[in-house]
Write an enzyme that holds these catalytic residues in place. Structure first.
Site, PDB file in Angstrom:
ATOM      1  N   ARG A  57      10.189 -10.984  10.459  1.00 17.68           N
ATOM      2  CA  ARG A  57       8.716 -10.229  10.823  1.00 17.68           C
ATOM      3  C   ARG A  57       8.096 -11.502  11.169  1.00 17.68           C
ATOM      4  NH1 ARG A  57       7.684  -6.785   6.025  1.00 17.68           N
ATOM      5  NH2 ARG A  57       5.682  -6.053   6.964  1.00 17.68           N
ATOM      6  N   GLN A  91      -3.937  -3.900   5.212  1.00 12.25           N
ATOM      7  CA  GLN A  91      -2.978  -3.820   4.491  1.00 12.25           C
ATOM      8  C   GLN A  91      -1.725  -4.466   5.040  1.00 12.25           C
ATOM      9  OE1 GLN A  91      -2.137   0.317   3.001  1.00 12.25           O
ATOM     10  NE2 GLN A  91      -3.213   0.812   4.765  1.00 12.25           N
ATOM     11  N   ASP A  94       0.507  -9.270   9.234  1.00  7.61           N
ATOM     12  CA  ASP A  94       0.236 -10.087  10.460  1.00  7.61           C
ATOM     13  C   ASP A  94      -1.102 -10.685  10.448  1.00  7.61           C
ATOM     14  OD1 ASP A  94       0.046  -6.793  11.848  1.00  7.61           O
ATOM     15  OD2 ASP A  94      -1.824  -8.473  11.864  1.00  7.61           O
ATOM     16  N   HIS A 109      -2.388  -7.191   0.917  1.00 12.14           N
ATOM     17  CA  HIS A 109      -1.121  -7.175   0.787  1.00 12.14           C
ATOM     18  C   HIS A 109      -0.405  -8.703   1.203  1.00 12.14           C
ATOM     19  CE1 HIS A 109      -0.932  -2.466   0.946  1.00 12.14           C
ATOM     20  NE2 HIS A 109      -1.463  -3.285  -0.325  1.00 12.14           N
ATOM     21  N   CYS A 117       4.281 -20.736  -4.173  1.00 10.10           N
ATOM     22  CA  CYS A 117       5.229 -21.224  -5.223  1.00 10.10           C
ATOM     23  C   CYS A 117       4.966 -20.277  -6.543  1.00 10.10           C
ATOM     24  CB  CYS A 117       4.735 -22.604  -5.773  1.00 10.10           C
ATOM     25  SG  CYS A 117       5.849 -23.200  -7.203  1.00 10.10           S
ATOM     26  N   GLY A 176      -5.080   3.484  11.230  1.00  4.58           N
ATOM     27  CA  GLY A 176      -3.910   3.389  11.244  1.00  4.58           C
ATOM     28  C   GLY A 176      -3.011   3.070  10.072  1.00  4.58           C
ATOM     29  N   THR A 177      -3.385   4.146   9.111  1.00  4.31           N
ATOM     30  CA  THR A 177      -2.507   3.962   7.961  1.00  4.31           C
ATOM     31  C   THR A 177      -2.216   5.697   7.409  1.00  4.31           C
ATOM     32  OG1 THR A 177      -2.656   3.488   5.501  1.00  4.31           O
ATOM     33  CG2 THR A 177      -4.724   4.147   6.445  1.00  4.31           C
ATOM     34  N   GLU A 204      -2.188  10.557  13.952  1.00  6.01           N
ATOM     35  CA  GLU A 204      -1.900  11.899  13.341  1.00  6.01           C
ATOM     36  C   GLU A 204      -2.595  12.126  11.778  1.00  6.01           C
ATOM     37  OE1 GLU A 204       2.186  11.601  13.341  1.00  6.01           O
ATOM     38  OE2 GLU A 204       2.156  10.054  11.533  1.00  6.01           O
TER      39      GLU A 204
HETATM   40  C1  BV8 Z   1       0.894  -1.641  -7.460  1.00  8.53           C
HETATM   41  C2  BV8 Z   1       3.429  -6.121   2.005  1.00  8.53           C
HETATM   42  C3  BV8 Z   1       0.312  -1.587  -9.890  1.00  8.53           C
HETATM   43  C4  BV8 Z   1       4.997  -5.832   1.905  1.00  8.53           C
HETATM   44  C5  BV8 Z   1       3.102  -3.541   1.262  1.00  8.53           C
HETATM   45  C6  BV8 Z   1       6.688   3.055  -8.750  1.00  8.53           C
HETATM   46  C7  BV8 Z   1       6.735   1.731  -8.886  1.00  8.53           C
HETATM   47  C8  BV8 Z   1       5.895   0.824  -8.791  1.00  8.53           C
HETATM   48  C9  BV8 Z   1       4.541   1.178  -7.687  1.00  8.53           C
HETATM   49  C10 BV8 Z   1       4.666   2.380  -7.761  1.00  8.53           C
HETATM   50  C11 BV8 Z   1       5.702   3.440  -7.879  1.00  8.53           C
HETATM   51  N1  BV8 Z   1       5.240   4.606  -7.377  1.00  8.53           N
HETATM   52  C12 BV8 Z   1       3.888   4.483  -6.808  1.00  8.53           C
HETATM   53  C13 BV8 Z   1       3.808   3.306  -6.740  1.00  8.53           C
HETATM   54  C14 BV8 Z   1       2.498   2.438  -6.300  1.00  8.53           C
HETATM   55  C15 BV8 Z   1       2.882   1.977  -5.080  1.00  8.53           C
HETATM   56  C16 BV8 Z   1       2.973   2.733  -3.978  1.00  8.53           C
HETATM   57  O1  BV8 Z   1       1.687   3.461  -3.517  1.00  8.53           O
HETATM   58  N2  BV8 Z   1       4.175   3.563  -3.644  1.00  8.53           N
HETATM   59  C17 BV8 Z   1       4.339   4.441  -2.543  1.00  8.53           C
HETATM   60  C18 BV8 Z   1       5.505   4.116  -1.679  1.00  8.53           C
HETATM   61  C19 BV8 Z   1       4.311   5.681  -3.331  1.00  8.53           C
HETATM   62  N3  BV8 Z   1       1.832   0.807  -4.722  1.00  8.53           N
HETATM   63  C20 BV8 Z   1       2.282  -0.340  -5.504  1.00  8.53           C
HETATM   64  O2  BV8 Z   1       3.423  -0.723  -5.928  1.00  8.53           O
HETATM   65  C21 BV8 Z   1       0.917  -1.388  -5.095  1.00  8.53           C
HETATM   66  N4  BV8 Z   1       0.755  -2.072  -6.328  1.00  8.53           N
HETATM   67  O3  BV8 Z   1       0.667  -0.204  -7.553  1.00  8.53           O
HETATM   68  O4  BV8 Z   1       0.600  -2.129  -8.476  1.00  8.53           O
HETATM   69  C22 BV8 Z   1       0.011  -2.732 -10.788  1.00  8.53           C
HETATM   70  C23 BV8 Z   1      -1.267  -2.384 -11.428  1.00  8.53           C
HETATM   71  C24 BV8 Z   1      -1.525  -3.520 -12.254  1.00  8.53           C
HETATM   72  C25 BV8 Z   1      -0.756  -4.549 -12.535  1.00  8.53           C
HETATM   73  C26 BV8 Z   1       0.284  -4.621 -11.589  1.00  8.53           C
HETATM   74  C27 BV8 Z   1       0.855  -3.879 -10.624  1.00  8.53           C
HETATM   75  C28 BV8 Z   1       1.660  -2.448  -4.003  1.00  8.53           C
HETATM   76  C29 BV8 Z   1       1.629  -1.811  -2.869  1.00  8.53           C
HETATM   77  C30 BV8 Z   1       1.825  -2.958  -1.921  1.00  8.53           C
HETATM   78  C31 BV8 Z   1       3.224  -3.042  -1.192  1.00  8.53           C
HETATM   79  N5  BV8 Z   1       3.160  -3.881  -0.217  1.00  8.53           N
HETATM   80  N6  BV8 Z   1       2.896  -4.460   2.246  1.00  8.53           N
HETATM   81  C32 BV8 Z   1       5.427  -5.776   3.255  1.00  8.53           C
HETATM   82  O5  BV8 Z   1       4.741  -5.585   4.332  1.00  8.53           O
HETATM   83  O6  BV8 Z   1       6.645  -6.028   3.454  1.00  8.53           O
HETATM   84  S1  BV8 Z   1       2.617  -1.933   1.524  1.00  8.53           S
HETATM   85  C33 BV8 Z   1       3.282  -1.699   3.094  1.00  8.53           C
HETATM   86  O7  BV8 Z   1       3.441  -0.392   3.320  1.00  8.53           O
HETATM   87  C34 BV8 Z   1       2.200  -2.044   4.254  1.00  8.53           C
HETATM   88  O8  BV8 Z   1       1.603  -3.039   3.911  1.00  8.53           O
HETATM   89  C35 BV8 Z   1       1.335  -0.853   4.503  1.00  8.53           C
HETATM   90  O9  BV8 Z   1       0.500  -0.868   3.190  1.00  8.53           O
HETATM   91  C36 BV8 Z   1       2.227   0.181   3.785  1.00  8.53           C
HETATM   92  C37 BV8 Z   1       2.791   0.926   5.024  1.00  8.53           C
HETATM   93  O10 BV8 Z   1       1.656   1.665   5.106  1.00  8.53           O
HETATM   94  P1  BV8 Z   1       0.861   1.950   6.348  1.00  8.53           P
HETATM   95  O11 BV8 Z   1       0.171   0.646   6.715  1.00  8.53           O
HETATM   96  O12 BV8 Z   1      -0.075   3.103   6.227  1.00  8.53           O
HETATM   97  O13 BV8 Z   1       2.022   2.018   7.450  1.00  8.53           O
HETATM   98  P2  BV8 Z   1       2.750   3.679   7.950  1.00  8.53           P
HETATM   99  O14 BV8 Z   1       3.894   3.084   8.736  1.00  8.53           O
HETATM  100  O15 BV8 Z   1       2.942   4.163   6.577  1.00  8.53           O
HETATM  101  O16 BV8 Z   1       1.764   4.334   8.553  1.00  8.53           O
HETATM  102  C38 BV8 Z   1       1.079   3.763   9.879  1.00  8.53           C
HETATM  103  C39 BV8 Z   1       0.314   5.007  10.321  1.00  8.53           C
HETATM  104  O17 BV8 Z   1      -0.374   4.407  11.782  1.00  8.53           O
HETATM  105  C40 BV8 Z   1       0.807   6.499  10.709  1.00  8.53           C
HETATM  106  O18 BV8 Z   1       0.187   7.154   9.900  1.00  8.53           O
HETATM  107  C41 BV8 Z   1       0.987   6.522  12.139  1.00  8.53           C
HETATM  108  O19 BV8 Z   1       0.827   8.128  12.581  1.00  8.53           O
HETATM  109  C42 BV8 Z   1      -0.146   5.887  12.417  1.00  8.53           C
HETATM  110  N7  BV8 Z   1      -0.124   5.257  13.891  1.00  8.53           N
HETATM  111  C43 BV8 Z   1       1.047   4.934  14.685  1.00  8.53           C
HETATM  112  N8  BV8 Z   1       0.696   4.476  15.727  1.00  8.53           N
HETATM  113  C44 BV8 Z   1      -0.865   4.436  16.043  1.00  8.53           C
HETATM  114  C45 BV8 Z   1      -1.133   4.854  14.775  1.00  8.53           C
HETATM  115  N9  BV8 Z   1      -2.522   4.929  14.313  1.00  8.53           N
HETATM  116  C46 BV8 Z   1      -3.407   4.672  15.318  1.00  8.53           C
HETATM  117  N10 BV8 Z   1      -3.096   4.110  16.553  1.00  8.53           N
HETATM  118  C47 BV8 Z   1      -1.647   3.924  16.762  1.00  8.53           C
HETATM  119  N11 BV8 Z   1      -1.143   3.452  17.982  1.00  8.53           N
END
Ligand code: BV8
Length: 235
Positions: A57, A91, A94, A109, A117, A176-177, A204
């Site tokens: 990436r 989020q 890039d 993120h 480190c 875009g999220t 959407e």
């Molecule tokens: C936390 C970096 C607590 C990595 C990312 C079980 C165990 C542990 C945690 C959890 C759990 N269940 C739930 C959780 C919480 C979890 C969570 O929310 N999970 C989800 C899956 C249910 N969250 C976490 O773990 C977070 N931390 O909760 O910590 C804590 C508390 C105290 C102390 C310690 C810890 C951390 C979450 C961060 C994870 N890292 N990124 C990497 O990139 O490799 S998240 C990663 O996925 C992205 O960064 C982004 O945030 C996410 C994807 O989301 P989107 O950006 O919305 O992308 P997506 O593809 O989903 O959607 C794109 C949208 O764009 C679509 O709707 C599409 O229609 C639209 N689109 C497409 N084209 C266009 C457009 N819109 C406009 N124009 C276009 N042209």
């Protein structure tokens, strides 16, 4: 000066720049669920796989095909036109917002171009591939360097600054999220509680679309410049 306009961006704003979203990849990478590759447990289990995931990436950022699009430039234009009033919380890991000129920017993120480190927390800028055995200058030993990225189950970065801005903003714009990932997906509720006008720009309806006052369901490259022009024409 606390920003009156807080903008949250997700993978959708980078699609028109040639970077795939998580959902578009069906949340899969090399047949791994993203949630299985982007976790601390995955890194312990297979650091080579995780370094490779981020190396691929990171290298994408240097391809001719990947550059900021009109949506990134429109947000930078808004920040320049309203000094001190705009904060972008992304989020995305890039570097497209910076390359378009955004300066008041939080990568909640983390960033593909940073390694950290795990022992000293020292952050290193890199454009090269990283490997588990890379030595870090701070410890002089291998095995401590990791992507400076927030994995699932880890606390996102600069959350206090994010909530401070959300608590006092007048306009919250989400671009875009899909609203799948917390705590980012909860930001709109904080903005609503602060009495802000909340707007979703997404291809959407997102999972949390009902939480927004207004919706623009279109591509960011077209909708964001139009929305920014509307703001600049108003007061
Ligand atoms: C936390 C970096 C607590 C990595 C990312 C079980 C165990 C542990 C945690 C959890 C759990 N269940 C739930 C959780 C919480 C979890 C969570 O929310 N999970 C989800 C899956 C249910 N969250 C976490 O773990 C977070 N931390 O909760 O910590 C804590 C508390 C105290 C102390 C310690 C810890 C951390 C979450 C961060 C994870 N890292 N990124 C990497 O990139 O490799 S998240 C990663 O996925 C992205 O960064 C982004 O945030 C996410 C994807 O989301 P989107 O950006 O919305 O992308 P997506 O593809 O989903 O959607 C794109 C949208 O764009 C679509 O709707 C599409 O229609 C639209 N689109 C497409 N084209 C266009 C457009 N819109 C406009 N124009 C276009 N042209």
């Amino acid at each position: 000066m606390t920003p009156s306009i807080v903008i949250l961006t997700g993978a959708g704003i980078s699609v028109e720049s040639g970077i795939r979203t998580f959902r578009a990849a069906d949340g899969l990478w090399e047949d791994h669920r993203i949630e299985d590759v982007a976790t601390p447990e995955a890194f312990v289990r297979d650091p080579w796989l995780v370094h490779r995931f981020y190396n691929q990436r990171r290298q994408q950022l240097f391809s001719e095909a990947v550059k900021p699009n009109a949506a990134h430039y429109a947000l930078a234009k808004l920040e320049q036109a309203r000094p001190g009033e705009v904060l972008v919380i992304t989020q995305n890991i890039d570097n497209l917002h910076e390359r378009a000129g955004s300066r008041n920017l939080i990568h909640m993120h983390g960033e593909l171009l940073n390694l950290r480190c795990a022992a000293s927390e020292v952050v290193y800028r890199t454009e090269q591939d990283s490997m588990p055995e890379d030595l870090c200058d701070c410890c002089g030993s291998g095995g401590n360097l990791r992507p400076d990225i927030v994995w699932f189950g880890e606390m996102p970065m600069q959350m206090e600054a994010c909530y401070q801005a959300l608590d006092s903003c007048e306009l919250f714009l989400s671009i875009g999220t899909s609203g799948n990932v917390y705590p980012a997906a909860g930001f709109v509720e904080v903005a609503n509680a602060a009495g802000a006008r909340t707007v979703e720009i997404n291809l959407e309806p997102s999972r949390i679309h009902t939480a927004f006052d207004e919706h623009v369901h279109a591509g960011a490259g077209e909708a964001v410049p139009q929305f920014v022009e509307q703001i600049l024409r108003s007061v």
